[in-house]
Scaffold this motif. Structure first.
Motif, PDB file in Angstrom:
ATOM      1  N   VAL A   1      87.890  76.972 -45.843  1.00 33.46           N
ATOM      2  CA  VAL A   1      87.468  77.621 -44.592  1.00 33.46           C
ATOM      3  C   VAL A   1      88.435  77.284 -43.468  1.00 33.46           C
ATOM      4  O   VAL A   1      88.848  78.167 -42.698  1.00 33.46           O
ATOM      5  N   LEU A   2      88.828  76.025 -43.372  1.00 32.35           N
ATOM      6  CA  LEU A   2      89.749  75.612 -42.310  1.00 32.35           C
ATOM      7  C   LEU A   2      91.094  76.326 -42.450  1.00 32.35           C
ATOM      8  O   LEU A   2      91.624  76.872 -41.461  1.00 32.35           O
ATOM      9  N   ASP A   3      91.647  76.352 -43.642  1.00 34.59           N
ATOM     10  CA  ASP A   3      92.933  77.009 -43.846  1.00 34.59           C
ATOM     11  C   ASP A   3      92.854  78.512 -43.558  1.00 34.59           C
ATOM     12  O   ASP A   3      93.743  79.093 -42.937  1.00 34.59           O
ATOM     13  N   THR A   4      91.782  79.143 -44.012  1.00 29.68           N
ATOM     14  CA  THR A   4      91.627  80.579 -43.815  1.00 29.68           C
ATOM     15  C   THR A   4      91.368  80.907 -42.351  1.00 29.68           C
ATOM     16  O   THR A   4      91.931  81.875 -41.808  1.00 29.68           O
ATOM     17  N   ALA A   5      90.547  80.107 -41.697  1.00 27.97           N
ATOM     18  CA  ALA A   5      90.221  80.362 -40.288  1.00 27.97           C
ATOM     19  C   ALA A   5      91.457  80.244 -39.406  1.00 27.97           C
ATOM     20  O   ALA A   5      91.633  81.033 -38.459  1.00 27.97           O
ATOM     21  N   LYS A   6      92.314  79.276 -39.688  1.00 25.36           N
ATOM     22  CA  LYS A   6      93.545  79.130 -38.909  1.00 25.36           C
ATOM     23  C   LYS A   6      94.413  80.377 -39.032  1.00 25.36           C
ATOM     24  O   LYS A   6      94.927  80.894 -38.032  1.00 25.36           O
ATOM     25  N   LEU A   7      94.561  80.859 -40.252  1.00 25.60           N
ATOM     26  CA  LEU A   7      95.390  82.039 -40.484  1.00 25.60           C
ATOM     27  C   LEU A   7      94.749  83.286 -39.876  1.00 25.60           C
ATOM     28  O   LEU A   7      95.437  84.123 -39.271  1.00 25.60           O
ATOM     29  N   ALA A   8      93.433  83.416 -40.020  1.00 22.84           N
ATOM     30  CA  ALA A   8      92.729  84.568 -39.461  1.00 22.84           C
ATOM     31  C   ALA A   8      92.885  84.633 -37.954  1.00 22.84           C
ATOM     32  O   ALA A   8      93.074  85.703 -37.372  1.00 22.84           O
ATOM     33  N   LYS A   9      92.821  83.486 -37.331  1.00 24.72           N
ATOM     34  CA  LYS A   9      92.954  83.423 -35.870  1.00 24.72           C
ATOM     35  C   LYS A   9      94.326  83.940 -35.443  1.00 24.72           C
ATOM     36  O   LYS A   9      94.448  84.694 -34.465  1.00 24.72           O
ATOM     37  N   LYS A  10      95.350  83.554 -36.171  1.00 24.79           N
ATOM     38  CA  LYS A  10      96.705  84.023 -35.856  1.00 24.79           C
ATOM     39  C   LYS A  10      96.823  85.541 -36.000  1.00 24.79           C
ATOM     40  O   LYS A  10      97.616  86.176 -35.308  1.00 24.79           O
ATOM     41  N   GLU A  11      96.015  86.103 -36.905  1.00 27.18           N
ATOM     42  CA  GLU A  11      96.075  87.539 -37.176  1.00 27.18           C
ATOM     43  C   GLU A  11      95.093  88.335 -36.324  1.00 27.18           C
ATOM     44  O   GLU A  11      94.900  89.529 -36.555  1.00 27.18           O
ATOM     45  N   GLY A  12      94.454  87.673 -35.354  1.00 34.43           N
ATOM     46  CA  GLY A  12      93.577  88.378 -34.428  1.00 34.43           C
ATOM     47  C   GLY A  12      92.179  88.648 -34.933  1.00 34.43           C
ATOM     48  O   GLY A  12      91.446  89.464 -34.362  1.00 34.43           O
ATOM     49  N   LEU A  13      91.770  87.965 -35.994  1.00 27.92           N
ATOM     50  CA  LEU A  13      90.423  88.136 -36.535  1.00 27.92           C
ATOM     51  C   LEU A  13      89.494  87.048 -36.006  1.00 27.92           C
ATOM     52  O   LEU A  13      89.917  85.915 -35.749  1.00 27.92           O
ATOM     53  N   ASN A  14      88.223  87.390 -35.843  1.00 30.18           N
ATOM     54  CA  ASN A  14      87.216  86.410 -35.493  1.00 30.18           C
ATOM     55  C   ASN A  14      86.753  85.668 -36.745  1.00 30.18           C
ATOM     56  O   ASN A  14      86.772  86.223 -37.850  1.00 30.18           O
ATOM     57  N   ASN A  15      86.319  84.432 -36.570  1.00 28.33           N
ATOM     58  CA  ASN A  15      85.764  83.626 -37.658  1.00 28.33           C
ATOM     59  C   ASN A  15      84.303  83.309 -37.370  1.00 28.33           C
ATOM     60  O   ASN A  15      83.954  82.885 -36.263  1.00 28.33           O
ATOM     61  N   ILE A  16      83.470  83.506 -38.384  1.00 27.77           N
ATOM     62  CA  ILE A  16      82.025  83.320 -38.248  1.00 27.77           C
ATOM     63  C   ILE A  16      81.534  82.351 -39.316  1.00 27.77           C
ATOM     64  O   ILE A  16      81.854  82.503 -40.508  1.00 27.77           O
ATOM     65  N   LEU A  17      80.762  81.368 -38.918  1.00 26.04           N
ATOM     66  CA  LEU A  17      80.094  80.475 -39.861  1.00 26.04           C
ATOM     67  C   LEU A  17      78.615  80.823 -39.913  1.00 26.04           C
ATOM     68  O   LEU A  17      77.940  80.862 -38.877  1.00 26.04           O
ATOM     69  N   VAL A  18      78.115  81.081 -41.108  1.00 31.06           N
ATOM     70  CA  VAL A  18      76.674  81.199 -41.335  1.00 31.06           C
ATOM     71  C   VAL A  18      76.286  79.932 -42.081  1.00 31.06           C
ATOM     72  O   VAL A  18      76.601  79.772 -43.257  1.00 31.06           O
ATOM     73  N   THR A  19      75.604  79.022 -41.398  1.00 27.49           N
ATOM     74  CA  THR A  19      75.598  77.626 -41.843  1.00 27.49           C
ATOM     75  C   THR A  19      74.273  76.934 -41.558  1.00 27.49           C
ATOM     76  O   THR A  19      73.514  77.341 -40.664  1.00 27.49           O
ATOM     77  N   ASN A  20      74.023  75.869 -42.309  1.00 26.01           N
ATOM     78  CA  ASN A  20      72.893  75.003 -41.977  1.00 26.01           C
ATOM     79  C   ASN A  20      73.274  73.973 -40.912  1.00 26.01           C
ATOM     80  O   ASN A  20      72.425  73.192 -40.467  1.00 26.01           O
TER      81      ASN A  20
END
Length: 348
Positions: free
Chosen positions: A138-157
């Motif tokens: 999640v951390l690796d993907t979220a960092k890359l997504a942020k660079k590409e202009g995508l939002n990151n969402i956690l559905v979490t406990n």
């Protein structure tokens, strides 16, 4: 398999995991409570890195997020494992599984981001099982997504220790946090962890320190967490610690997994919870798993006019302009404007 973050070596080739509040002490060759973090020769490894069990294009309302880019597409992914063991889990086939789950597919962060952009999604949602125990991916993907202009969402406990959460938080734009109950007996007996306090603390840090958009889900289960006093205490905590504009979703329980003996939540119980939460000052309260109920809709807290009419995950009517009520001009705390879009031939 990838070496895990947040652990320490102990004597005798044991390790202690510091990712979540369970802080498991793991003997060599054994796994933590989540089933997917294993001690191999005195080092902790994540067995589910890049292992995808579920992937879909979801309307963001399904997460549920009602106040974050309404009507948009969330590229949703999940893996296997969980640090809770809820007896009512809807996705127990993957949450209580490990890397031997037969339908896993390999993926890289680059591939996930590329697919999300290909399908014209505005965000990537880490969902279906608990993203905490998929932390490294999640951390690796979220960092890359942020660079590409995508939002990151956690559905979490929300059951994660503060230090790892603070590392991840700068890359997260929105969270739906599942508050299981407002009594620790429920967490111990039904969810398999000592307390719900860590989840509430993470919600406070997310919203108050990092400015992450936070919505809460409270699944109301008959006889277990449905007492009026408990609902009232939960609503008071939200108002006092997260703010009265925090969206809260009271969701209807249906018998599942190990709680097949309990009945579905009466709609009247949900309606009473709605009334209690509104009495305590919450401005945006929603009812889930009751398609067609007016509790799915957004109303202006000042003039009371219907602003967003929903049926399930679909928006039927939208009366917010420039972030304000169309009728009285009051600011409505919704991030992003609604734009009905077509995703690869599918409207939502």
């Amino acid at each position: 398999m990838k070496e895990a973050k947040y652990w320490e070596p102990l004597d005798g080739k044991k390790v202690r995991c510091h990712l979540c509040p369970l802080n498991c002490i793991i003997n060599e060759g054994k796994r933590g409570s989540c089933r997917v973090r294993v001690n191999i020769n005195g080092k902790l490894y994540a067995l589910n890195y890049g292992k995808v069990s579920s992937i879909a294009l979801d309307p963001i309302e399904k997460k549920p997020l009602f106040h974050f880019w309404p009507g948009s597409c969330a590229f949703s992914i999940g893996t296997v494992g969980c640090n809770m063991h809820c007896k009512h889990c809807q996705n127990w086939e993957i949450s209580q599984a490990d890397e031997s789950f037969p339908y896993l597919q390999d993926a890289t962060p680059e591939a996930i981001v590329r697919l999300a952009k290909h399908y014209e999604c505005e965000s990537i949602a880490y969902t279906y099982n608990e993203p905490t125990i998929w932390y490294e991916f999640v951390l690796d993907t979220a960092k890359l997504a942020k660079k590409e202009g995508l939002n990151n969402i956690l559905v979490t406990n929300g059951y994660i220790n503060e230090e790892p959460f603070r590392e991840l938080a700068p890359y997260i734009d929105a969270m739906n946090i599942d508050i299981k109950a407002f009594n620790d007996r429920f967490y111990m007996k039904i969810a398999g962890v000592p307390s719900g306090e860590p989840s509430r603390k993470v919600a406070e840090i997310a919203k108050n320190e990092f400015g992450i958009h936070v919505e809460l889900t409270y699944l109301i289960i008959p006889t277990l967490n449905d007492r009026d006093e408990e609902i009232r205490n939960f609503a008071r905590w939200v108002v006092n610690n997260l703010g009265d504009d925090t969206p809260v979703h009271f969701s209807r329980f249906f018998p599942h997994y190990k709680l097949l003996h309990l009945p579905p939540t009466p709609v009247e119980t949900l309606e009473k919870a709605y009334k209690i939460a509104r009495e305590e000052g919450l401005k945006f309260v929603y009812l889930g798993n009751v398609p067609g109920h007016k509790g799915e809709n957004t109303y202006c807290p000042r003039c009371g006019e219907l602003l967003i009419e929903r049926w399930g995950f679909e928006i039927l009517r939208y009366e917010i302009q420039g972030g304000k009520c169309k009728y009285c001009g009051k600011s409505i705390p919704i991030i992003g404007e609604y734009k009905r879009k077509k995703y690869r031939g599918m409207w939502w």
